[in-house]
Design an enzyme around this catalytic site. Structure first.
Site, PDB file in Angstrom:
ATOM      1  N   ALA A  82      51.559  49.461  48.975  1.00 17.41           N
ATOM      2  CA  ALA A  82      50.112  49.550  48.722  1.00 17.41           C
ATOM      3  C   ALA A  82      49.643  51.002  48.743  1.00 17.41           C
ATOM      4  O   ALA A  82      50.250  51.871  49.384  1.00 17.41           O
ATOM      5  CB  ALA A  82      49.348  48.733  49.750  1.00 17.41           C
ATOM      6  N   SER A  88      43.218  53.003  44.878  1.00 15.14           N
ATOM      7  CA  SER A  88      43.578  51.710  44.306  1.00 15.14           C
ATOM      8  C   SER A  88      42.666  51.332  43.148  1.00 15.14           C
ATOM      9  O   SER A  88      41.437  51.379  43.265  1.00 15.14           O
ATOM     10  CB  SER A  88      43.503  50.619  45.378  1.00 15.14           C
ATOM     11  OG  SER A  88      43.662  49.344  44.796  1.00 15.14           O
ATOM     12  N   HIS A  90      42.111  48.444  42.238  1.00 18.09           N
ATOM     13  CA  HIS A  90      41.373  47.235  42.581  1.00 18.09           C
ATOM     14  C   HIS A  90      39.946  47.551  43.028  1.00 18.09           C
ATOM     15  O   HIS A  90      39.068  46.691  42.962  1.00 18.09           O
ATOM     16  CB  HIS A  90      42.110  46.466  43.676  1.00 18.09           C
ATOM     17  CG  HIS A  90      43.311  45.730  43.161  1.00 18.09           C
ATOM     18  ND1 HIS A  90      43.216  44.586  42.409  1.00 18.09           N
ATOM     19  CD2 HIS A  90      44.636  45.981  43.284  1.00 18.09           C
ATOM     20  CE1 HIS A  90      44.427  44.154  42.093  1.00 18.09           C
ATOM     21  NE2 HIS A  90      45.313  44.988  42.613  1.00 18.09           N
ATOM     22  N   ASP A  97      45.630  41.196  39.551  1.00 15.95           N
ATOM     23  CA  ASP A  97      46.973  40.704  39.819  1.00 15.95           C
ATOM     24  C   ASP A  97      46.985  39.238  39.425  1.00 15.95           C
ATOM     25  O   ASP A  97      46.232  38.431  39.992  1.00 15.95           O
ATOM     26  CB  ASP A  97      47.327  40.856  41.301  1.00 15.95           C
ATOM     27  CG  ASP A  97      47.480  42.313  41.713  1.00 15.95           C
ATOM     28  OD1 ASP A  97      47.665  43.163  40.822  1.00 15.95           O
ATOM     29  OD2 ASP A  97      47.404  42.594  42.923  1.00 15.95           O
ATOM     30  N   GLU A 143      55.105  46.852  38.505  1.00 15.84           N
ATOM     31  CA  GLU A 143      54.358  45.656  38.888  1.00 15.84           C
ATOM     32  C   GLU A 143      53.987  44.880  37.622  1.00 15.84           C
ATOM     33  O   GLU A 143      52.929  45.111  37.032  1.00 15.84           O
ATOM     34  CB  GLU A 143      53.099  46.020  39.673  1.00 15.84           C
ATOM     35  CG  GLU A 143      53.375  46.624  41.050  1.00 15.84           C
ATOM     36  CD  GLU A 143      52.120  46.795  41.881  1.00 15.84           C
ATOM     37  OE1 GLU A 143      51.013  46.546  41.347  1.00 15.84           O
ATOM     38  OE2 GLU A 143      52.237  47.170  43.058  1.00 15.84           O
ATOM     39  N   HIS A 146      50.416  43.203  37.463  1.00  9.03           N
ATOM     40  CA  HIS A 146      49.202  44.002  37.619  1.00  9.03           C
ATOM     41  C   HIS A 146      48.737  44.473  36.242  1.00  9.03           C
ATOM     42  O   HIS A 146      49.332  45.355  35.633  1.00  9.03           O
ATOM     43  CB  HIS A 146      49.495  45.202  38.522  1.00  9.03           C
ATOM     44  CG  HIS A 146      48.315  46.090  38.780  1.00  9.03           C
ATOM     45  ND1 HIS A 146      47.696  46.166  40.010  1.00  9.03           N
ATOM     46  CD2 HIS A 146      47.642  46.950  37.982  1.00  9.03           C
ATOM     47  CE1 HIS A 146      46.700  47.045  39.956  1.00  9.03           C
ATOM     48  NE2 HIS A 146      46.655  47.529  38.719  1.00  9.03           N
TER      49      HIS A 146
END
Length: 227
Positions: A82, A88, A90, A97, A143, A146
């Protein structure tokens, strides 16, 4: 006047942290408690429909918007993978995700839906933000679950070139106009006067998080006529 602003091309990574005063346009997706950036809702709806049509699977969101406190908790639980608060995607609401039933994480790629998303999400304006073999550039391991919204035609260009968002933005020289099909693209400094061609229309603009703005418009010229 007449320019529609969004956050689609805002770069966030460990070298480009989100300023404490930066605000993103967040909404709830349809009738759910899933929060995401307002500029991605229609595109995600289209992507979900395409996945359902092509594979029969329903696409789910495991994680969308997270505030700094939630990101700090994720970092504490997963310190190896992380990112720290402020680094991030997010926190922008631009990243999702995703998974399908019985296929999440790296197993997502084993499903037809995961393969579809990884090969065709660019058609709806999304990219696999952390592709395989690019961790030295992104700072994040591969990822495949993502996805990140950057908009059209940027997603298609990034996918076709095999680039990361970092590489794509670096490829856009300040003040230069690029034509891709019927689209005009230019990256200009926000501190300077912005000039747009008369043959462009329907402009959208996004800060890049580095003091510049990327403008995308439609051109009345054909690709053969444009430079």
């Amino acid at each position: 006047d007449g320019i529609q602003w969004n956050d689609a091309l805002y770069l966030v990574n460990r070298d480009h942290l989100i300023p404490s005063d930066k605000q993103f346009d967040l909404v709830f997706y349809k009738d759910t408690d899933v929060r995401m950036n307002a500029c991605i809702t229609e595109a995600y709806s289209r992507l979900s429909e395409k996945v359902k049509e092509a594979t029969g699977d329903r696409l789910f969101v495991r994680s969308s918007y997270r505030d700094k406190e939630a990101q700090a908790a994720v970092l504490q639980e997963n310190p190896e993978t992380a990112t720290e608060p402020g680094a991030s995607e997010h926190e922008t609401g631009l990243a999702l995700d995703v998974y399908v039933s019985q296929y999440g994480g790296y197993g997502f790629l084993k499903s037809p839906a995961g393969q579809y998303v990884n090969s065709r999400c660019s058609e709806q304006g999304f990219i696999i933000r952390y592709p395989f073999g690019k961790s030295e550039i992104t700072g994040v391991v591969h990822e495949p679950w993502h996805i990140r919204y950057v908009g059209i035609p940027h997603a298609e260009l990034i996918y076709r070139r095999g680039q990361t968002l970092e590489e794509y933005l670096d490829s856009l020289e300040i003040g230069v106009f690029y034509q891709y099909g019927d689209s005009l693209i230019t990256r200009q400094r926000m501190s300077e006067e912005i000039r747009l061609p008369k043959d462009g229309s329907s402009w959208t603009a996004s800060e890049d998080g580095m003091g510049n703005v990327v403008l995308t418009g439609n051109s009345r010229k054909t690709a053969a006529e444009g430079g």
